[in-house]
Motif scaffolding. Structure first.
Motif, PDB file in Angstrom:
ATOM      1  N   GLY A 210     -13.526  -4.197   7.753  1.00 32.35           N
ATOM      2  CA  GLY A 210     -12.743  -5.404   7.599  1.00 32.35           C
ATOM      3  C   GLY A 210     -12.711  -6.124   8.897  1.00 32.35           C
ATOM      4  O   GLY A 210     -13.448  -6.089   9.603  1.00 32.35           O
ATOM      5  N   ARG A 211     -11.240  -6.459   9.108  1.00 34.68           N
ATOM      6  CA  ARG A 211     -11.116  -6.859  10.573  1.00 34.68           C
ATOM      7  C   ARG A 211     -11.051  -5.910  11.294  1.00 34.68           C
ATOM      8  O   ARG A 211     -10.216  -4.798  10.783  1.00 34.68           O
ATOM      9  N   LEU A 212     -11.715  -5.791  12.483  1.00 32.29           N
ATOM     10  CA  LEU A 212     -11.524  -4.578  13.522  1.00 32.29           C
ATOM     11  C   LEU A 212     -10.034  -4.385  13.756  1.00 32.29           C
ATOM     12  O   LEU A 212      -9.422  -5.386  14.109  1.00 32.29           O
ATOM     13  N   LYS A 213      -9.844  -3.136  14.202  1.00 27.98           N
ATOM     14  CA  LYS A 213      -8.330  -3.072  14.620  1.00 27.98           C
ATOM     15  C   LYS A 213      -8.172  -2.460  16.105  1.00 27.98           C
ATOM     16  O   LYS A 213      -8.833  -1.689  16.502  1.00 27.98           O
ATOM     17  N   GLY A 214      -7.243  -2.945  16.920  1.00 31.03           N
ATOM     18  CA  GLY A 214      -7.146  -2.686  18.335  1.00 31.03           C
ATOM     19  C   GLY A 214      -7.090  -1.002  18.043  1.00 31.03           C
ATOM     20  O   GLY A 214      -6.418  -0.550  17.400  1.00 31.03           O
ATOM     21  N   ALA A 215      -7.430  -0.278  19.286  1.00 29.91           N
ATOM     22  CA  ALA A 215      -7.329   1.080  19.617  1.00 29.91           C
ATOM     23  C   ALA A 215      -7.031   1.462  20.883  1.00 29.91           C
ATOM     24  O   ALA A 215      -7.653   0.375  21.604  1.00 29.91           O
ATOM     25  N   GLU A 216      -6.893   2.590  21.217  1.00 30.95           N
ATOM     26  CA  GLU A 216      -6.750   3.159  22.451  1.00 30.95           C
ATOM     27  C   GLU A 216      -8.163   4.043  22.729  1.00 30.95           C
ATOM     28  O   GLU A 216      -8.285   4.921  22.009  1.00 30.95           O
ATOM     29  N   ILE A 217      -9.016   3.642  23.669  1.00 30.76           N
ATOM     30  CA  ILE A 217     -10.252   4.255  23.627  1.00 30.76           C
ATOM     31  C   ILE A 217     -10.627   4.663  25.021  1.00 30.76           C
ATOM     32  O   ILE A 217     -10.651   3.818  26.065  1.00 30.76           O
ATOM     33  N   GLU A 218     -10.902   6.067  25.185  1.00 31.07           N
ATOM     34  CA  GLU A 218     -11.237   6.320  26.720  1.00 31.07           C
ATOM     35  C   GLU A 218     -12.749   6.804  26.363  1.00 31.07           C
ATOM     36  O   GLU A 218     -13.219   7.640  25.843  1.00 31.07           O
ATOM     37  N   PHE A 219     -13.520   6.031  27.379  1.00 26.97           N
ATOM     38  CA  PHE A 219     -14.921   6.246  27.539  1.00 26.97           C
ATOM     39  C   PHE A 219     -15.129   7.771  27.972  1.00 26.97           C
ATOM     40  O   PHE A 219     -14.832   7.737  29.205  1.00 26.97           O
ATOM     41  N   PRO A 220     -15.893   8.819  27.363  1.00 26.24           N
ATOM     42  CA  PRO A 220     -16.042  10.110  28.251  1.00 26.24           C
ATOM     43  C   PRO A 220     -17.092   9.879  29.301  1.00 26.24           C
ATOM     44  O   PRO A 220     -17.114  10.768  30.130  1.00 26.24           O
ATOM     45  N   LYS A 221     -17.981   8.821  29.477  1.00 22.46           N
ATOM     46  CA  LYS A 221     -18.848   8.602  30.372  1.00 22.46           C
ATOM     47  C   LYS A 221     -18.985   7.006  30.966  1.00 22.46           C
ATOM     48  O   LYS A 221     -18.651   6.509  29.666  1.00 22.46           O
ATOM     49  N   VAL A 222     -18.959   6.663  32.096  1.00 20.26           N
ATOM     50  CA  VAL A 222     -18.893   5.219  32.383  1.00 20.26           C
ATOM     51  C   VAL A 222     -20.290   4.696  31.911  1.00 20.26           C
ATOM     52  O   VAL A 222     -21.345   5.115  31.837  1.00 20.26           O
TER      53      VAL A 222
ATOM     54  N   ASP B 236      -7.809  -7.022  15.477  1.00 16.83           N
ATOM     55  CA  ASP B 236      -6.415  -7.085  15.101  1.00 16.83           C
ATOM     56  C   ASP B 236      -5.706  -6.222  16.036  1.00 16.83           C
ATOM     57  O   ASP B 236      -5.481  -5.305  16.075  1.00 16.83           O
ATOM     58  N   GLY B 237      -4.764  -6.933  16.813  1.00 13.59           N
ATOM     59  CA  GLY B 237      -4.008  -6.235  17.788  1.00 13.59           C
ATOM     60  C   GLY B 237      -4.466  -5.707  19.243  1.00 13.59           C
ATOM     61  O   GLY B 237      -5.420  -6.545  19.618  1.00 13.59           O
ATOM     62  N   ARG B 238      -4.111  -4.835  19.836  1.00 15.42           N
ATOM     63  CA  ARG B 238      -4.535  -4.658  21.259  1.00 15.42           C
ATOM     64  C   ARG B 238      -5.030  -3.514  21.302  1.00 15.42           C
ATOM     65  O   ARG B 238      -5.070  -2.389  20.889  1.00 15.42           O
ATOM     66  N   THR B 239      -6.144  -3.715  22.258  1.00 12.65           N
ATOM     67  CA  THR B 239      -7.041  -2.635  22.513  1.00 12.65           C
ATOM     68  C   THR B 239      -7.271  -2.214  24.136  1.00 12.65           C
ATOM     69  O   THR B 239      -7.092  -3.188  24.886  1.00 12.65           O
ATOM     70  N   VAL B 240      -7.007  -0.926  24.229  1.00 16.03           N
ATOM     71  CA  VAL B 240      -6.886  -0.497  25.697  1.00 16.03           C
ATOM     72  C   VAL B 240      -8.234   0.383  25.871  1.00 16.03           C
ATOM     73  O   VAL B 240      -8.310   1.291  25.094  1.00 16.03           O
ATOM     74  N   LEU B 241      -8.956  -0.170  26.681  1.00 16.32           N
ATOM     75  CA  LEU B 241     -10.128   0.608  27.198  1.00 16.32           C
ATOM     76  C   LEU B 241      -9.854   1.291  28.443  1.00 16.32           C
ATOM     77  O   LEU B 241      -9.716   0.574  29.542  1.00 16.32           O
ATOM     78  N   ARG B 242     -10.252   2.655  28.571  1.00 18.04           N
ATOM     79  CA  ARG B 242     -10.238   3.419  29.817  1.00 18.04           C
ATOM     80  C   ARG B 242     -11.553   3.891  30.023  1.00 18.04           C
ATOM     81  O   ARG B 242     -12.404   4.155  29.370  1.00 18.04           O
ATOM     82  N   ASN B 243     -11.513   4.300  31.498  1.00 18.34           N
ATOM     83  CA  ASN B 243     -12.920   4.946  32.233  1.00 18.34           C
ATOM     84  C   ASN B 243     -13.845   3.799  31.695  1.00 18.34           C
ATOM     85  O   ASN B 243     -14.995   4.212  31.683  1.00 18.34           O
ATOM     86  N   CYS B 244     -13.588   2.535  32.111  1.00 26.97           N
ATOM     87  CA  CYS B 244     -14.448   1.245  31.878  1.00 26.97           C
ATOM     88  C   CYS B 244     -15.621   1.114  33.127  1.00 26.97           C
ATOM     89  O   CYS B 244     -15.118   1.708  34.212  1.00 26.97           O
ATOM     90  N   ALA B 245     -16.680   0.670  32.719  1.00 26.25           N
ATOM     91  CA  ALA B 245     -17.636   0.283  33.973  1.00 26.25           C
ATOM     92  C   ALA B 245     -16.825  -0.517  34.749  1.00 26.25           C
ATOM     93  O   ALA B 245     -16.165  -1.704  34.356  1.00 26.25           O
ATOM     94  N   LEU B 246     -17.285  -0.521  36.174  1.00 27.18           N
ATOM     95  CA  LEU B 246     -16.645  -1.715  37.171  1.00 27.18           C
ATOM     96  C   LEU B 246     -17.619  -2.775  37.502  1.00 27.18           C
ATOM     97  O   LEU B 246     -17.386  -3.674  38.317  1.00 27.18           O
ATOM     98  N   GLU B 247     -18.762  -2.769  37.016  1.00 27.02           N
ATOM     99  CA  GLU B 247     -19.841  -3.809  37.278  1.00 27.02           C
ATOM    100  C   GLU B 247     -19.309  -5.067  37.470  1.00 27.02           C
ATOM    101  O   GLU B 247     -18.653  -5.533  36.506  1.00 27.02           O
ATOM    102  N   PRO B 248     -19.832  -6.115  38.467  1.00 27.41           N
ATOM    103  CA  PRO B 248     -19.447  -7.295  38.363  1.00 27.41           C
ATOM    104  C   PRO B 248     -19.651  -8.087  37.183  1.00 27.41           C
ATOM    105  O   PRO B 248     -18.995  -8.937  36.752  1.00 27.41           O
TER     106      PRO B 248
END
Ligand code: UD1
Length: 417
Positions: free
Chosen positions: A150-162, A178-190
């Motif tokens: 349906g509409r995607l829902k915001g989630a807290e996600i930690e990538f196990p690998k960059v 819908d709502g807030r997504t927090v992504l952790r261990n994201c790639a830092l590429e420009p």
């Protein structure tokens, strides 16, 4: 099939202008699927991957996807057919970047699995796991990723690998969730910060792109905008290696030195004098190159996409260079070809041990992937006699008019049809 003939040795001299970053344009084109209204991207390189992504977008239903000079326009007409077929996807793994935008915009997507790749298995499990966490139902059927929500829902996600495109895919999907997504261990590429800048200009709410934690607050719609793409740091790095291996005096223009810190540091260790200015780097000739070790890692460390080109340089440096590849498991296919040109290289697990300086001699060689092709061009510039590089369609995927640019610097390079 085109080939490239490089007659060496030569000494590069002059100024070269760097094109826009392929790896920034591709996700930005995919992001056009999220946007209502016209999107204009400036500083777009006319390389084959960009043309392939334009085909994918047209197939999906975007109108007026056109590249004129370095300006690309795309206009949404409602995505009609959220399916990216195998024939288009197999030539370019980055097509998977349409998965997140299609799901977010249409609630369904059918995207061919990119399949095997010369430089390693390159799975997309991290993309899929993250989108599932946002509420998508995803199956693999008959070689396709079949996803719906349906509409995607915001989630807290930690990538196990960059993962670079994984971070991009999920960041794009989260823009309309819908709502807030927090992504952790994201790639830092420009390229990720550039994609975020483009999306923010379209009305997205994104903070932290370019840091390990990205926070995205979903909005209901994005509007069209005009965005200028950052310079291609891998093309700039390739020209730095080319200038250095020939002992040339070259000014690399329209680049972003801040994106090349690890590359500049390595070249300085090799004894290459470099001066970074605002938007340019000057390479001056200076005596014998020195060996230096390097290990590839995600940004801001030394990029895997310049490992092959550096190996060409290391063959001409005085001493033993150990080059370790940690990002992809099978990215030493250029070693065999460099050896045919006279290089002394042995591979031990993830490391290539290069003994220099070896006198290189021109030979017929085969390009196995995009950056391996660039490595053979760099080696050919320093080799005695003719190097004929076969399968340069790999090179055309990511380098804009490389033979014209090298020719303008005094190299003897020609395309053989
Ligand atoms: C992007 C770049 C590519 C560059 C690479 C690493 C684009 C279009 N391409 O590729 O030029 O060489 O970053 O800097 O921007 N992995 C998984 N599961 C996944 C995704 C990745 O195991 O779902 C692994 C890969 O096999 C690899 C590592 O993670 O070993 C990094 O890959 P990733 O950063 O995803 O590379 P790409 O985004 O495909």
């Amino acid at each position: 099939m085109d080939k490239l003939r490089v007659t060496g040795p030569c000494r590069l001299e002059g100024r070269v202008r760097i094109s826009g970053a392929k790896n920034a344009v591709l996700p930005e084109m995919a992001a056009a699927l999220l946007v209502e209204g016209p999107v204009t991207l400036e500083n777009v390189p006319a390389v084959r991957d960009v043309l392939t992504m334009a085909k994918v977008l047209r197939h999906l239903g975007l109108r007026q996807v056109a590249l004129e000079g370095s300006t690309l326009r795309a206009e949404d007409d409602g995505v009609r057919e959220p399916e990216a077929p195998y024939d288009l996807v197999r030539t370019m793994r980055a097509s998977i970047l349409v998965l997140g935008p299609l799901l977010a915009r249409c609630g369904r997507a059918r995207v061919s699995l990119p399949g095997g790749c010369a430089i390693g298995a390159r799975p997309i499990d991290l993309h899929i796991d993250a989108l599932r966490r946002m509420g998508a139902a995803i199956d693999i059927e008959h070689g396709y990723v079949v996803a719906s929500c349906g509409r995607l829902k915001g989630a807290e996600i930690e990538f196990p690998k960059v993962t670079v495109t994984g971070t991009e895919n999920v960041m794009m999907a989260a823009c309309l969730a819908d709502g807030r997504t927090v992504l952790r261990n994201c790639a830092l590429e420009p390229e990720i910060a550039d994609l975020a800048a483009f999306l923010v200009a379209c009305g997205a709410r994104i903070e932290g792109a370019g840091t390990p934690t990205i926070v995205i607050d979903g909005v209901t719609r994005l509007r069209g905008t005009l965005h200028r793409v950052i310079p291609d740091r891998i093309e700039a790095g390739t020209f730095l290696m080319a200038a250095a291996i020939t002992g040339g005096h070259v000014v690399i223009e329209a680049c972003e030195p801040a994106h090349l810190s690890a590359v500049v540091a390595l070249l300085k260790e090799c004894g290459v004098p470099l001066t970074a200015g605002a938007g340019s780097i000057e390479v001056r000739p200076d005596g014998q190159l020195r060996a230096a070790n390097v290990t590839t890692h995600p940004y801001p460390d030394f990029p895997t996409d310049l490992q092959a080109q550096y190996m060409a340089l290391a063959t001409r440096a005085d001493g033993v260079s150990v080059i370790t590849e940690t990002v992809f498991e099978n990215r030493f296919m250029h070693v065999g070809e460099l050896r045919r040109m006279g290089a002394r290289i042995v591979v031990r697990g993830q490391s290539a041990i290069v003994a220099g300086p070896a006198p290189l001699s021109g030979a017929p060689v085969m390009a196995s992937d995009l950056r391996a092709s660039a490595c053979l061009v760099v080696a050919g510039l320093a080799a005695e006699g003719e190097t004929v590089i076969d399968r340069i369609y790999h090179l055309d995927r990511g380098y804009e008019r490389i033979e014209t640019k090298l020719h303008a610097l005094g190299a003897r390079v020609e395309r053989i049809k």
